[in-house]
Design an enzyme around this catalytic site. Sequence first.
Site, mmCIF file in Angstrom:
data_model
loop_
_atom_site.group_PDB
_atom_site.id
_atom_site.type_symbol
_atom_site.label_atom_id
_atom_site.label_comp_id
_atom_site.label_asym_id
_atom_site.label_seq_id
_atom_site.Cartn_x
_atom_site.Cartn_y
_atom_site.Cartn_z
ATOM 1 N N GLY A 186 33.063 7.266 -62.693
ATOM 2 C CA GLY A 186 33.517 7.581 -64.043
ATOM 3 C C GLY A 186 32.398 8.155 -64.909
ATOM 4 O O GLY A 186 32.672 8.867 -65.877
ATOM 5 N N GLU A 243 32.465 11.758 -64.116
ATOM 6 C CA GLU A 243 33.687 12.293 -64.733
ATOM 7 C C GLU A 243 33.527 12.423 -66.250
ATOM 8 O O GLU A 243 33.981 13.400 -66.853
ATOM 9 C CB GLU A 243 34.879 11.389 -64.386
ATOM 10 C CG GLU A 243 35.179 11.410 -62.899
ATOM 11 C CD GLU A 243 36.267 10.410 -62.504
ATOM 12 O OE1 GLU A 243 35.955 9.195 -62.510
ATOM 13 O OE2 GLU A 243 37.387 10.834 -62.234
ATOM 14 N N GLU A 273 33.401 6.595 -55.281
ATOM 15 C CA GLU A 273 34.515 5.639 -55.314
ATOM 16 C C GLU A 273 35.049 5.309 -53.939
ATOM 17 O O GLU A 273 35.590 4.225 -53.705
ATOM 18 C CB GLU A 273 35.659 6.178 -56.185
ATOM 19 C CG GLU A 273 35.370 6.185 -57.687
ATOM 20 C CD GLU A 273 34.781 7.482 -58.204
ATOM 21 O OE1 GLU A 273 34.151 8.225 -57.423
ATOM 22 O OE2 GLU A 273 34.958 7.751 -59.411
#
Length: 259
Positions: free
Chosen positions: A110, A113, A133
């Site tokens: 994340g 991201e 992930e």
Amino acid sequence: MSFETILVESPSAGVTLIRLNRPEALNALNTQLLGELSQALDAAEADETVRCVVLTGSEKAFAAGADIKEMSDKTYAQMFSMDFFTPAARRLEQFRKPVIAAVAGYALGGGCELAMLCDFIIAAETAKFGQPEINLGVMPGIGGTQRLTRFVGKSKAMDMMLTARMMDAAEAERAGLVSRVVAADKLLDEALAAAAKIASQSPLAVMMNKELVNTAYETTLSTGVAVERRLFHSLFAFEDQKEGMAAFVEKRKPDFKGR
Ligand code: HXC
């Protein structure tokens, strides 16, 4: 406004600096941090004196991903109903002013991201990008499979997502993920200088430039070029266009008012 997981500063006129600040967890993104980030962005959007935002982490980590400890026991129903991460991501997707990610150390999961949700990324030589992930039996959940593929192409995106390998700053620059790489001790200076330069431009022209670059991701070339032409013409309705061109002719600095 006071926050526990981020620090918000105004280092120069028109610039807001947001630092992710959970050092004990390498800035892992939990619900509290994401909520505070959204609130800080709301405030920056509403404040018409703010012209550009810089989002950064620490020397060791921009953010090591979503908070695994917070997520690990969640059920499908909980993830669905809380819509984990989505409000903060939407906030960035819809944010109209430029946001620069200044990344040192880990930008994983994340965190990667989040950096990609910003308008461009300036990386320290120490930056490491990854979507690991798969090591946790999951996958990116806030646009990573789509955005990383658009940034670096299918082969590198597959490699990173399936093997979980990290990309260093030099590779990230070659691949087009980051706009520039700088020495670690110059990262913030460089990002803040870029933000100050943006803050000195016409905020109207800045927002339109941002909208149009983003349009390139969402539409065909001919449609994007047609929208650009209309908006280019419309800029001539603003005083800032008159000021910018007059200043050039008169060999002086423009004074943009955002009108
Ligand atoms: C919660 C984290 C964390 C994370 C690190 N920490 N990353 N806590 N969530 N994502 C915590 C560690 O548990 C540890 O706390 C402290 O931060 C320091 O981390 P260490 O592992 O001791 O540091 P180091 O050995 O230097 O290793 C750094 C690292 C490693 C390589 C970055 O921490 C790591 O692999 N982190 C996880 C990276 C990851 O898998 N990210 C993706 C998450 S999933 P303690 O208390 O033990 O000292 C994701 C999904 C997004 O992001 C989708 C959202 C919708």
